[in-house]
Design a protein around this motif. Structure first.
Motif, PDB file in Angstrom:
ATOM      1  N   ALA A   1     -27.782  16.832  65.705  1.00 18.10           N
ATOM      2  CA  ALA A   1     -28.935  16.850  64.792  1.00 18.10           C
ATOM      3  C   ALA A   1     -28.964  18.095  63.738  1.00 18.10           C
ATOM      4  CB  ALA A   1     -29.980  16.737  65.584  1.00 18.10           C
ATOM      5  N   TRP A   2     -28.671  19.122  64.331  1.00 17.92           N
ATOM      6  CA  TRP A   2     -28.821  20.567  63.706  1.00 17.92           C
ATOM      7  C   TRP A   2     -27.825  20.639  62.541  1.00 17.92           C
ATOM      8  CZ3 TRP A   2     -25.200  24.461  63.162  1.00 17.92           C
ATOM      9  CH2 TRP A   2     -26.037  25.700  62.353  1.00 17.92           C
ATOM     10  N   GLY A   3     -26.573  20.191  62.724  1.00 21.20           N
ATOM     11  CA  GLY A   3     -25.249  20.020  61.909  1.00 21.20           C
ATOM     12  C   GLY A   3     -25.860  18.749  60.470  1.00 21.20           C
ATOM     13  N   LEU A   4     -26.458  17.891  61.299  1.00 20.42           N
ATOM     14  CA  LEU A   4     -26.547  16.796  60.238  1.00 20.42           C
ATOM     15  C   LEU A   4     -27.855  16.940  59.298  1.00 20.42           C
ATOM     16  CD1 LEU A   4     -26.065  13.633  62.496  1.00 20.42           C
ATOM     17  CD2 LEU A   4     -24.502  14.272  60.683  1.00 20.42           C
ATOM     18  N   ALA A   5     -28.721  17.732  59.930  1.00 23.83           N
ATOM     19  CA  ALA A   5     -29.863  18.008  59.021  1.00 23.83           C
ATOM     20  C   ALA A   5     -29.557  18.951  57.677  1.00 23.83           C
ATOM     21  CB  ALA A   5     -31.055  18.823  60.036  1.00 23.83           C
ATOM     22  N   ALA A   6     -28.415  19.818  58.022  1.00 25.03           N
ATOM     23  CA  ALA A   6     -27.881  20.458  56.839  1.00 25.03           C
ATOM     24  C   ALA A   6     -27.423  19.726  55.811  1.00 25.03           C
ATOM     25  CB  ALA A   6     -27.077  21.679  57.325  1.00 25.03           C
ATOM     26  N   LEU A   7     -26.789  18.507  56.346  1.00 26.52           N
ATOM     27  CA  LEU A   7     -26.212  17.952  55.457  1.00 26.52           C
ATOM     28  C   LEU A   7     -27.022  16.803  54.653  1.00 26.52           C
ATOM     29  CD1 LEU A   7     -22.912  17.071  57.401  1.00 26.52           C
ATOM     30  CD2 LEU A   7     -23.231  18.784  55.431  1.00 26.52           C
ATOM     31  N   LEU A   8     -28.117  16.424  55.564  1.00 26.83           N
ATOM     32  CA  LEU A   8     -28.962  15.309  54.817  1.00 26.83           C
ATOM     33  C   LEU A   8     -30.402  15.996  54.879  1.00 26.83           C
ATOM     34  CD1 LEU A   8     -27.533  12.486  57.270  1.00 26.83           C
ATOM     35  CD2 LEU A   8     -27.237  12.778  54.769  1.00 26.83           C
ATOM     36  N   PRO A   9     -30.915  16.441  53.993  1.00 22.14           N
ATOM     37  CA  PRO A   9     -32.252  17.126  53.745  1.00 22.14           C
ATOM     38  C   PRO A   9     -33.126  15.956  53.838  1.00 22.14           C
ATOM     39  CG  PRO A   9     -30.628  18.190  52.237  1.00 22.14           C
ATOM     40  CD  PRO A   9     -29.933  17.001  52.871  1.00 22.14           C
ATOM     41  N   GLY A  10     -34.250  16.196  54.368  1.00 17.75           N
ATOM     42  CA  GLY A  10     -35.125  15.358  54.383  1.00 17.75           C
ATOM     43  C   GLY A  10     -35.387  14.206  55.608  1.00 17.75           C
ATOM     44  N   TYR A  11     -34.234  14.278  56.148  1.00 13.43           N
ATOM     45  CA  TYR A  11     -34.002  13.490  57.647  1.00 13.43           C
ATOM     46  C   TYR A  11     -34.305  14.463  58.929  1.00 13.43           C
ATOM     47  CZ  TYR A  11     -32.411   9.563  54.400  1.00 13.43           C
ATOM     48  OH  TYR A  11     -32.634   8.602  53.623  1.00 13.43           O
ATOM     49  N   GLU A  12     -34.565  15.465  58.784  1.00 13.23           N
ATOM     50  CA  GLU A  12     -34.683  16.278  59.748  1.00 13.23           C
ATOM     51  C   GLU A  12     -35.625  15.687  61.069  1.00 13.23           C
ATOM     52  OE1 GLU A  12     -35.451  17.326  56.670  1.00 13.23           O
ATOM     53  OE2 GLU A  12     -34.196  19.138  56.219  1.00 13.23           O
ATOM     54  N   VAL A  13     -36.813  15.265  60.754  1.00 14.24           N
ATOM     55  CA  VAL A  13     -37.586  14.628  61.597  1.00 14.24           C
ATOM     56  C   VAL A  13     -36.829  13.504  62.355  1.00 14.24           C
ATOM     57  CG1 VAL A  13     -39.807  13.370  62.075  1.00 14.24           C
ATOM     58  CG2 VAL A  13     -39.647  15.415  60.300  1.00 14.24           C
ATOM     59  N   TRP A  14     -36.463  12.727  61.594  1.00 16.95           N
ATOM     60  CA  TRP A  14     -35.695  11.770  62.367  1.00 16.95           C
ATOM     61  C   TRP A  14     -34.501  12.111  63.289  1.00 16.95           C
ATOM     62  CZ3 TRP A  14     -38.812   7.464  62.559  1.00 16.95           C
ATOM     63  CH2 TRP A  14     -39.587   7.274  61.530  1.00 16.95           C
ATOM     64  N   LEU A  15     -33.638  12.809  62.622  1.00 15.10           N
ATOM     65  CA  LEU A  15     -32.710  13.547  63.565  1.00 15.10           C
ATOM     66  C   LEU A  15     -32.867  14.261  64.650  1.00 15.10           C
ATOM     67  CD1 LEU A  15     -30.384  14.785  60.523  1.00 15.10           C
ATOM     68  CD2 LEU A  15     -29.980  12.844  62.014  1.00 15.10           C
ATOM     69  N   TYR A  16     -33.964  15.121  64.621  1.00 20.23           N
ATOM     70  CA  TYR A  16     -34.590  15.947  65.957  1.00 20.23           C
ATOM     71  C   TYR A  16     -35.092  14.974  66.631  1.00 20.23           C
ATOM     72  CZ  TYR A  16     -32.975  20.390  63.677  1.00 20.23           C
ATOM     73  OH  TYR A  16     -32.260  21.221  63.343  1.00 20.23           O
ATOM     74  N   THR A  17     -36.027  13.944  66.295  1.00 18.10           N
ATOM     75  CA  THR A  17     -36.596  13.091  67.453  1.00 18.10           C
ATOM     76  C   THR A  17     -35.436  12.310  68.013  1.00 18.10           C
ATOM     77  OG1 THR A  17     -38.599  12.830  65.676  1.00 18.10           O
ATOM     78  CG2 THR A  17     -38.313  11.221  67.416  1.00 18.10           C
ATOM     79  N   ALA A  18     -34.606  11.989  67.366  1.00 16.39           N
ATOM     80  CA  ALA A  18     -33.511  11.057  68.037  1.00 16.39           C
ATOM     81  C   ALA A  18     -32.704  12.007  69.155  1.00 16.39           C
ATOM     82  CB  ALA A  18     -32.455  10.543  66.979  1.00 16.39           C
ATOM     83  N   ALA A  19     -32.502  13.124  68.691  1.00 16.97           N
ATOM     84  CA  ALA A  19     -31.971  14.226  69.762  1.00 16.97           C
ATOM     85  C   ALA A  19     -33.002  14.320  71.002  1.00 16.97           C
ATOM     86  CB  ALA A  19     -31.596  15.499  69.054  1.00 16.97           C
ATOM     87  N   MET A  20     -34.106  14.550  70.588  1.00 15.64           N
ATOM     88  CA  MET A  20     -35.328  14.698  71.683  1.00 15.64           C
ATOM     89  C   MET A  20     -35.093  13.341  72.584  1.00 15.64           C
ATOM     90  SD  MET A  20     -39.199  15.071  71.524  1.00 15.64           S
ATOM     91  CE  MET A  20     -39.223  13.067  71.304  1.00 15.64           C
ATOM     92  N   ALA A  21     -35.155  12.261  72.012  1.00 17.51           N
ATOM     93  CA  ALA A  21     -35.216  11.181  72.769  1.00 17.51           C
ATOM     94  C   ALA A  21     -34.287  11.033  73.610  1.00 17.51           C
ATOM     95  CB  ALA A  21     -35.224   9.894  71.753  1.00 17.51           C
ATOM     96  N   VAL A  22     -32.807  11.415  73.677  1.00 13.17           N
ATOM     97  CA  VAL A  22     -31.966  11.294  74.474  1.00 13.17           C
ATOM     98  C   VAL A  22     -32.285  11.911  75.833  1.00 13.17           C
ATOM     99  CG1 VAL A  22     -29.788  12.383  75.027  1.00 13.17           C
ATOM    100  CG2 VAL A  22     -29.973  11.313  72.512  1.00 13.17           C
ATOM    101  N   GLY A  23     -33.076  13.013  75.774  1.00 16.74           N
ATOM    102  CA  GLY A  23     -33.324  13.772  76.888  1.00 16.74           C
ATOM    103  C   GLY A  23     -34.603  13.199  77.598  1.00 16.74           C
ATOM    104  N   LEU A  24     -35.522  12.714  76.498  1.00 15.84           N
ATOM    105  CA  LEU A  24     -36.920  12.514  77.045  1.00 15.84           C
ATOM    106  C   LEU A  24     -37.166  10.960  77.569  1.00 15.84           C
ATOM    107  CD1 LEU A  24     -39.776  13.416  77.041  1.00 15.84           C
ATOM    108  CD2 LEU A  24     -39.818  12.351  74.843  1.00 15.84           C
TER     109      LEU A  24
END
Length: 712
Positions: free
Chosen positions: A112-135
């Protein structure tokens, strides 16, 4: 099944159960399953015991436990299980379910951290997806626990905090918090595994195979198949595969793996050896006295496992406290989030964030594990050194003992007479006196006779039996040896045969004043020697009593012997004697000491002194390798050392000190981070990191007890 017959107890292994809150969650859920009763859970040994009344009840139990996020495996009915009920060592952490989830969550966050640098504006969705894996797995466990009657769990705190962080736009921090929580759980599991391994390591001391004598030859068999009465061969360098009695042979037995003693003990025919000890230099034939599931190590392991379920008063207090503590954390978190914005117009986002951080700070893991981790480590440390303590409550009260009442015979002393003096009268030498006396006693089983023969053998005297030996009950024994008439008996009986000179009578009186039993040797009706015997103090008795006094504990010697004998031994040991006591007198003395406000430990053999052992605050069996001693006393010194009483008390005090340190660390870190969070210095991820760190710290601190269990 008859309505009057209780169903057998079933035993399960529960994987992933690392602290008391896990156990409480499972117990709460299982109490709602119809037909389940007598639930007993030990997190240290990962065991669940219960009674299940009904064919489908077992399946329901397994489903409930799995829904809570734990692995469960049926071991077998307690009535049929045997000593071979041991599992393989735990898999490496990265192969466990928790390890795989943590790694996957970490990789997702990195992606998510790597993709957030490549896809500005999608940080919320990327980190939410990463969080969901563990949550998602965490939230599922929270829902299952809530439905099973346990709504206030660590998983619930975590889920609310993470979801709340997403709602207020802190998605990146929410993902980090979930990962840190999983890392903390993983570390907690690894630390708890060390405590379990310390107990399981005891069973690894016993060899898997043994050489049994059958039809005149040796046959290698599984050690667990040995039966009482079997005769086995133990070669030099091998571990002893079973408890037993030496039938023939002599060797130095290294008991260090079991007792921690560095010096091997020389043992020969008729002496006891324990499973797991090492035969160092001679071949032995040993008759088995206990089956595999009943040998000393197996019984110690079983009793330590069961002792985990007996909570100490401190542990029960922390358990009750945590039941109210977690709901209180919810209330405090809600007040922190709501009151400042409502009453003072503060920004909602800032104070909701702080309220969520308070939820994470309030995670109870470090607090609830602080006591059971130390208790488990203390019990295991004692067991590894032959100090059996039956439960946390006993371990706790041992540290408060202020008076110790010890039996004399078999506790402070060896329990068998030994020759202390060999005195020649006239022209005979002491060696001549001993040789003649041993000849008369060569075939006798009387304790004094055995002591005399043993002393002769120790001095390399060849013991040849006298002829025409006749014993006179309570008086002595006579016979012929080397064409001379011999008599060995009490001074009174000897004086009836021939008057004793005044100087001989004076020497007899002096020996008797020291609490010794004197035998007079007559050769052709003339006194030629005196032999004195006494039940001598154990080698470490004086050191053990001094260690008790150094801790401010008053030792008292209790004995049924006469006052003169008791006083002589007491002078040697430096202890206060109470003599001429019947069992009811010992009980009375224990009650008197308690009435004076003392916390009393009674040390005895666990059989004859049962009333006094039961009346004392703590009853300790000395040399508790017997079933009766293990079952009747609160604790047992398995290897019969007086010094071990002081070691047991030291272990208790160390354990209680460790618990106080753990509680201070757990609550202290929470207090610090609560203040820094309210002040806005720290946020979500430091809060969860603090709880994780506290959990690992208190567990690691408890593990220190494993290395210190033998200190005095």
């Amino acid at each position: 099944m008859s309505a009057n017959v209780a169903p057998p107890k079933i035993r399960y292994r529960v994987q992933g159960m690392d602290c008391a809150s896990c156990a409480r969650k499972i117990e709460t859920a299982l109490t709602r399953v119809p037909g389940v009763s007598d639930i007993a859970i030990s997190t240290t040994t990962e065991t669940l015991r219960l009674r299940a009344d009904g064919s489908g009840t077992g399946e329901q139990v397994e489903k409930v436990v799995r829904d809570l996020g734990y692995g469960i495996t049926l071991v077998m009915s307690e009535e049929t299980r045997h000593h071979h009920d041991h599992r393989a060592e735990d898999d490496p952490w990265w192969r466990s379910a928790k390890g795989r989830l943590t790694l996957f969550c970490g990789l997702s966050l990195a992606a998510a951290w790597g993709l957030a640098a490549l896809l500005p504006g999608y940080e919320v969705w990327l980190y939410t997806a990463a969080m969901a894996v563990g949550l998602v797995p965490i939230a599922r466990r929270a829902v299952s626990a809530a439905l099973a009657g346990a709504p206030f769990t660590i998983e619930t705190l975590m889920s609310i905090a993470a979801i709340g962080a997403v709602i207020i736009g802190e998605t990146e921090e929410a993902a980090i918090v979930v990962l840190l929580f999983l890392v903390g759980e993983l570390l907690e599991g690894v630390a708890a595994g060390r405590a379990r391994a310390s107990i399981r390591s005891l069973t690894g001391l016993v060899p898997k195979t043994a050489f049994i004598e059958r039809n005149g030859s040796l046959e290698e068999v599984q050690a667990e198949t040995l039966a009482v009465g079997d005769v086995i061969a133990v070669r030099a360098g091998d571990r002893v595969p079973a408890d037993g009695t030496i039938v023939s042979g002599e060797s130095a037995i290294d008991e260090a793996p079991v007792t921690g003693e560095s010096t091997p003990k020389r043992k020969g025919k008729g002496e006891t050896v324990f499973a797991g000890t090492i035969n160092t230099d001679g071949s032995l034939r040993v008759q088995v006295t206990a089956e595999a599931q009943d040998n000393t190590i197996a019984r110690v392991v079983r009793l330590v496992e069961e002792a985990q379920e007996a909570k100490a008063p401190t542990e029960r207090f922390i358990d009750r406290f945590s039941r109210y503590y977690t709901p209180a954390v919810f209330v405090v978190g809600a007040l922190v989030a709501i009151l400042p914005p409502l009453l003072a117009g503060e920004p909602w986002g800032e104070w909701v964030y702080k309220g969520l951080a308070v939820l994470l700070i309030g995670c109870p893991c470090a607090l609830v594990i602080s006591t059971p981790a130390a208790i488990a480590a203390g019990l295991a440390a004692g067991a590894r050194r032959g100090l059996l303590i039956k439960g946390g409550a006993v371990l706790e009260i041992l540290g408060k003992v202020t008076a110790v009442a010890l039996d004399k015979t078999g506790t402070l002393t060896e329990g068998r007479p030994q020759v202390t003096d060999v005195i020649a009268l006239g022209e005979a030498s002491a060696r001549d006196v001993l040789e003649d006396a041993a000849a008369l006693d060569a075939t006798s089983s009387h304790p004094i006779a055995r002591a005399i023969v043993a002393r002769a053998q120790a001095e390399d005297i060849e013991v040849a039996p006298a002829v025409g030996v006749m014993a006179f009950g309570g008086k002595g024994v006579k016979g012929r040896f080397k064409r001379r008439g011999l008599f060995l008996g009490s001074p009174k009986a000897a004086a009836a045969i021939t008057p004793l000179p005044p100087e001989v009578e004076a020497r007899v009186a002096a020996l008797q004043e020291d609490g010794k039993t004197v035998s007079v040797l007559l050769v052709n009706d003339a006194p030629v020697g005196l032999i004195a015997v006494r039940d001598e103090p154990r080698e470490d008795a004086i050191e053990g009593l001094e260690a008790l006094k150094a801790r401010g504990i008053v030792p008292i010697m209790l004995t049924g012997d006469n006052a003169k004998t008791a006083a002589a031994i007491a002078r040697t040991l430096g202890v206060e004697p109470r003599a001429d006591l019947l069992p009811q007198d010992k009980l009375r003395i224990v009650n008197e000491l308690r009435a004076q406000g003392k916390v009393v430990a009674k040390v005895g053999d666990g059989i004859n002194d049962a009333p006094a052992l039961a009346a004392a605050d703590v009853g300790i069996a000395m040399g508790g390798g017997t079933d009766v001693a293990l079952e009747t006393a609160d604790g047992a010194v398995l290897h019969g050392r007086v010094l071990d009483i002081a070691r047991m008390i030291r272990l208790s005090r160390d354990t209680m000190g460790n618990i106080r340190q753990n509680i201070t660390v757990a609550l202290g870190l929470k207090a610090v981070f609560l203040v820094t969070t309210i002040l806005g210095v720290t946020g979500l991820w430091p809060a969860i990191l603090a709880d994780t760190g506290a959990t690992v710290l208190v567990t690691a601190n408890a593990m220190r007890l494993l290395a210190a269990g033998g200190r005095t």
